[in-house]
Every structure is written in structure tokens, then in C-alpha cells.
Scaffold this motif. Sequence first.
Motif, PDB file in Angstrom:
ATOM      1  N   SER A 266       0.827  -1.206   0.000  1.00  0.00           N
ATOM      2  CA  SER A 266       0.000   0.000   0.000  1.00  0.00           C
ATOM      3  C   SER A 266       0.861   1.254   0.000  1.00  0.00           C
ATOM      4  O   SER A 266       2.022   1.233   0.435  1.00  0.00           O
ATOM      5  CB  SER A 266      -0.907   0.004   1.236  1.00  0.00           C
ATOM      6  OG  SER A 266      -0.148   0.260   2.407  1.00  0.00           O
ATOM      7  N   PRO A 267       0.312   2.388  -0.484  1.00  0.00           N
ATOM      8  CA  PRO A 267       1.065   3.654  -0.462  1.00  0.00           C
ATOM      9  C   PRO A 267       1.519   4.041   0.941  1.00  0.00           C
ATOM     10  O   PRO A 267       2.623   4.554   1.122  1.00  0.00           O
ATOM     11  CB  PRO A 267       0.061   4.667  -1.018  1.00  0.00           C
ATOM     12  CG  PRO A 267      -0.857   3.856  -1.876  1.00  0.00           C
ATOM     13  CD  PRO A 267      -0.980   2.529  -1.175  1.00  0.00           C
ATOM     14  N   GLU A 268       0.678   3.775   1.956  1.00  0.00           N
ATOM     15  CA  GLU A 268       1.049   4.119   3.328  1.00  0.00           C
ATOM     16  C   GLU A 268       2.243   3.291   3.799  1.00  0.00           C
ATOM     17  O   GLU A 268       3.148   3.792   4.468  1.00  0.00           O
ATOM     18  CB  GLU A 268      -0.146   3.900   4.271  1.00  0.00           C
ATOM     19  CG  GLU A 268      -1.349   4.799   4.010  1.00  0.00           C
ATOM     20  CD  GLU A 268      -2.183   4.329   2.823  1.00  0.00           C
ATOM     21  OE1 GLU A 268      -2.994   5.124   2.330  1.00  0.00           O
ATOM     22  OE2 GLU A 268      -2.003   3.165   2.391  1.00  0.00           O
ATOM     23  N   ALA A 269       2.250   2.011   3.420  1.00  0.00           N
ATOM     24  CA  ALA A 269       3.346   1.129   3.835  1.00  0.00           C
ATOM     25  C   ALA A 269       4.651   1.508   3.135  1.00  0.00           C
ATOM     26  O   ALA A 269       5.710   1.526   3.757  1.00  0.00           O
ATOM     27  CB  ALA A 269       2.986  -0.330   3.552  1.00  0.00           C
TER      28      ALA A 269
ATOM     29  N   LYS B 232       5.461   4.406   2.015  1.00  0.00           N
ATOM     30  CA  LYS B 232       5.911   5.684   2.583  1.00  0.00           C
ATOM     31  C   LYS B 232       6.633   5.442   3.903  1.00  0.00           C
ATOM     32  O   LYS B 232       7.659   6.068   4.185  1.00  0.00           O
ATOM     33  CB  LYS B 232       4.722   6.616   2.786  1.00  0.00           C
ATOM     34  CG  LYS B 232       5.107   8.000   3.289  1.00  0.00           C
ATOM     35  CD  LYS B 232       3.891   8.913   3.364  1.00  0.00           C
ATOM     36  CE  LYS B 232       4.310  10.302   3.841  1.00  0.00           C
ATOM     37  NZ  LYS B 232       3.141  11.214   3.903  1.00  0.00           N
ATOM     38  N   THR B 233       6.109   4.523   4.716  1.00  0.00           N
ATOM     39  CA  THR B 233       6.766   4.178   5.972  1.00  0.00           C
ATOM     40  C   THR B 233       8.154   3.607   5.728  1.00  0.00           C
ATOM     41  O   THR B 233       9.128   3.963   6.403  1.00  0.00           O
ATOM     42  CB  THR B 233       5.915   3.161   6.760  1.00  0.00           C
ATOM     43  OG1 THR B 233       4.638   3.728   7.032  1.00  0.00           O
ATOM     44  CG2 THR B 233       6.581   2.795   8.073  1.00  0.00           C
TER      45      THR B 233
ATOM     46  N   THR C  94       0.179  -3.831   4.119  1.00  0.00           N
ATOM     47  CA  THR C  94      -0.186  -2.543   4.712  1.00  0.00           C
ATOM     48  C   THR C  94       0.694  -2.295   5.933  1.00  0.00           C
ATOM     49  O   THR C  94       1.414  -3.204   6.388  1.00  0.00           O
ATOM     50  CB  THR C  94      -1.673  -2.542   5.126  1.00  0.00           C
ATOM     51  OG1 THR C  94      -1.848  -3.524   6.170  1.00  0.00           O
ATOM     52  CG2 THR C  94      -2.577  -2.893   3.945  1.00  0.00           C
ATOM     53  N   PRO C  95       0.652  -1.082   6.496  1.00  0.00           N
ATOM     54  CA  PRO C  95       1.481  -0.806   7.675  1.00  0.00           C
ATOM     55  C   PRO C  95       1.233  -1.760   8.847  1.00  0.00           C
ATOM     56  O   PRO C  95       2.121  -1.965   9.676  1.00  0.00           O
ATOM     57  CB  PRO C  95       1.086   0.635   8.045  1.00  0.00           C
ATOM     58  CG  PRO C  95       0.695   1.249   6.743  1.00  0.00           C
ATOM     59  CD  PRO C  95       0.005   0.143   5.995  1.00  0.00           C
TER      60      PRO C  95
ATOM     61  N   SER D  13       4.775   9.312  -1.999  1.00  0.00           N
ATOM     62  CA  SER D  13       3.401   9.060  -1.587  1.00  0.00           C
ATOM     63  C   SER D  13       2.907   7.716  -2.083  1.00  0.00           C
ATOM     64  O   SER D  13       1.939   7.179  -1.577  1.00  0.00           O
ATOM     65  CB  SER D  13       2.476  10.158  -2.118  1.00  0.00           C
ATOM     66  OG  SER D  13       2.525  10.205  -3.537  1.00  0.00           O
ATOM     67  N   SER D  14       3.549   7.148  -3.081  1.00  0.00           N
ATOM     68  CA  SER D  14       3.113   5.839  -3.576  1.00  0.00           C
ATOM     69  C   SER D  14       4.268   5.133  -4.244  1.00  0.00           C
ATOM     70  O   SER D  14       5.254   5.748  -4.665  1.00  0.00           O
ATOM     71  CB  SER D  14       1.967   5.996  -4.583  1.00  0.00           C
ATOM     72  OG  SER D  14       2.452   6.536  -5.786  1.00  0.00           O
TER      73      SER D  14
END
Length: 213
Positions: free
Chosen positions: A109-112, A114-115, A145-146, A166-167
Motif C-alpha cells: 500500500s502507499p502508506e506502507a 511511505k513508511t 499494509t502498515p 506518496s506511492s
Amino acid sequence: EGTILLDEMGEISKALQVSLLRVLQDGTYQPLGGVEALKSEARVLASTNRDLAELVRKGEFRQDLFYRINIIKIELPPLRERREDIPLLVEHFIDKLNMLRGKNVTGISPEAIKTLMNHDYPGNVRELENIIEHAFVLISGEVITPDYLPGEILNTSADQARSAYSSIDEAQRDVIINALRSNDWNVTRTAIELGMHRTTLHRKIRSLRIETP
């Protein structure tokens, strides 16, 4: 007549250093249990994460061996200094672990991502691979995912974040465009540099809407 990789050169014993120097200088070696010397024309690659010049100064590494292997030196920057490689490495590790574990993880995922881009990676590429493997152990769906990342990664403070994307698509787009430019937009040479099949690169160019001359 092939290529041999000698990993962790900074860890070998003094006795092994003497034997290795002999092989590198005259190209001969005696197999374990053998009575005759054999000839080798192998190309030797040596890798280390230690400062061999400093080990020479400390008397822990032979100076003659150091100069013998230090003919062409390639320094690979730590992962924190080449964060644009992270998305491509993540994709590689996902493909690798899907094959090894028989899973069908389709992406991250984009959030993961980014992390992951915000982490400093004191353990370099091996640490990133371990993080993805950690996610594979926990994952129940198809997208990382995160929630599936180690806690210490999630706790990376904001002031340590640098060059976060961001992605994963945005990051991959930048990497591919830079590689295409450095290869004069030659798709075949770019695919070789990126370690992917030419067809795969063409597909990514289309899906990421990269305009080529």
C-alpha cells in the motif's frame, strides 16, 4: 573460468589470507585432500562491509592481499542514501517470497511504502528484506499494509523522514525515467540496468504513463 564471489573478506583469518594471496598471485590451488596443484582462471569478486584499509593499518589484514584485491573498487552507498531503490527492492522481495512461500501478495500500500521510505536502514538491504519477510509471515490478504510491518519501523519519527514518496508508482516512475535518461532512452540497456525483462519494462512504461522521445 567462471566468477567466484568471496563474501565478508574482512572476516577471514590470517592463515586463509596467506592461502588466498597465493591463489590470486599465481592462479594455482590445491584442493582439500588433493596432491597436485590445479590452475584457476576464475574472475574474483570480493565484498565486505568493513574498511579494509583501516584493518591493514591495525595489522588485522595483510597489506599485500589488500592491494591484490583492490584493483577495481566499487563502493555501494548505504540504502538510506539511495532511497529511490527501495520500491524496486520491495517489488523484487515480494516476487521472491511469493515463489518461496507459495503466496500471492500483489503489492504494497502507499502508506506502507511511505513508511519504508522514511526508515534509515542501519541493516541496509538485508534489513529491508527481513521487513518484507516479516510482513509475509503475518499477512492474510494480498496487499502489504502498515499493519504487517514491524513496530520499530512504524515508530520512525517524522524528523528522520527523507525523500518519502506518496506511492510506490511515483517512486518507480522516477527510477525508471532516470535510468532511461542515463541510457539515452534505450529500453534494452535500461532493462538490463534495472535487472528486469525488456517486456516488463515496456509494460511499466505504459502503466506509469512515461512519455519517451
